[in-house]
Scaffold this motif. Structure first.
Motif, mmCIF file in Angstrom:
data_model
loop_
_atom_site.group_PDB
_atom_site.id
_atom_site.type_symbol
_atom_site.label_atom_id
_atom_site.label_comp_id
_atom_site.label_asym_id
_atom_site.label_seq_id
_atom_site.Cartn_x
_atom_site.Cartn_y
_atom_site.Cartn_z
ATOM 1 N N TRP A 1 -4.969 1.597 14.026
ATOM 2 C CA TRP A 1 -4.132 0.537 13.467
ATOM 3 C C TRP A 1 -2.742 0.810 13.996
ATOM 4 N N LEU A 2 -2.167 -0.156 14.674
ATOM 5 C CA LEU A 2 -0.877 0.025 15.321
ATOM 6 C C LEU A 2 0.185 -0.762 14.562
ATOM 7 N N PRO A 3 1.078 -0.056 13.852
ATOM 8 C CA PRO A 3 2.063 -0.733 13.002
ATOM 9 C C PRO A 3 3.046 -1.609 13.764
ATOM 10 N N HIS B 1 -5.240 -4.506 9.161
ATOM 11 C CA HIS B 1 -4.877 -3.667 8.027
ATOM 12 C C HIS B 1 -5.222 -2.216 8.343
ATOM 13 N N ALA B 2 -4.430 -1.302 7.799
ATOM 14 C CA ALA B 2 -4.691 0.127 7.956
ATOM 15 C C ALA B 2 -5.686 0.567 6.891
ATOM 16 N N ASP C 1 0.365 -8.507 14.710
ATOM 17 C CA ASP C 1 -0.614 -8.878 13.683
ATOM 18 C C ASP C 1 -0.795 -7.806 12.598
ATOM 19 N N ALA C 2 -0.006 -6.735 12.648
ATOM 20 C CA ALA C 2 -0.126 -5.670 11.647
ATOM 21 C C ALA C 2 0.380 -6.157 10.294
ATOM 22 N N CYS C 3 -0.368 -5.868 9.257
ATOM 23 C CA CYS C 3 0.005 -6.238 7.890
ATOM 24 C C CYS C 3 1.357 -5.591 7.536
ATOM 25 N N GLY C 4 2.286 -6.401 7.075
ATOM 26 C CA GLY C 4 3.608 -5.885 6.713
ATOM 27 C C GLY C 4 3.571 -4.921 5.543
ATOM 28 N N ALA C 5 2.717 -5.208 4.549
ATOM 29 C CA ALA C 5 2.616 -4.312 3.386
ATOM 30 C C ALA C 5 1.984 -2.983 3.784
ATOM 31 N N CYS C 6 1.003 -3.010 4.703
ATOM 32 C CA CYS C 6 0.424 -1.751 5.204
ATOM 33 C C CYS C 6 1.485 -0.967 5.978
ATOM 34 N N ARG C 7 2.285 -1.679 6.778
ATOM 35 C CA ARG C 7 3.362 -1.035 7.545
ATOM 36 C C ARG C 7 4.359 -0.357 6.604
#
Length: 123
Positions: free
Chosen positions: A84-86, A60-61, A90-96
């Motif tokens: 945090w690498l979008p 998560h970012a 494994d990056a959270c889609g909502a954070c992206r």
């Protein structure tokens, strides 16, 4: 604008963040500077959130005030020492999605290296 919590001494700076585009302005410090960090692309702008209560396997970012960009809030949450690498799997889609919306709000004219000039108070 959001004002970050006050510091304990008069020589500490205040940090204000825009609630719309998350641009930060730092005011104060020993030389009473007004510092406006420049625009950074999404992959260089957000640190990975660190907290005991975050789900495993998802990055998560870290947003602001103990929250991720997607709104998860955990006591003691902080930014880690890693980006945090979008684009990572494994990056959270909502954070992206939130990071993309925030990034789109920065005017193109304010993305250059010299677009956010910093100044110091004259003595």
């Amino acid at each position: 604008m959001w004002r970050w919590p006050d510091s304990t001494t008069t020589w500490e700076e205040q940090i204000w963040s825009c609630s719309w585009c998350h641009a930060a302005t730092h005011v104060g410090g020993e030389w009473f500077e007004i510092s406006r960090p420049p625009y950074l692309p999404m992959e260089m702008r957000w640190e990975r959130a660190a907290a005991d209560g975050l789900p495993a396997g998802v990055s998560h970012a870290f947003g602001i005030f103990d929250k991720t960009l997607c709104g998860i809030q955990e006591t003691g949450m902080s930014p880690s020492d890693r980006w945090w690498l979008p684009e990572r799997e494994d990056a959270c889609g909502a954070c992206r999605e939130a990071a993309g919306a925030i990034d789109d709000r920065w005017p193109q004219a304010m993305r250059g290296e010299d677009a956010r000039v910093s100044v110091a108070r004259g003595l």
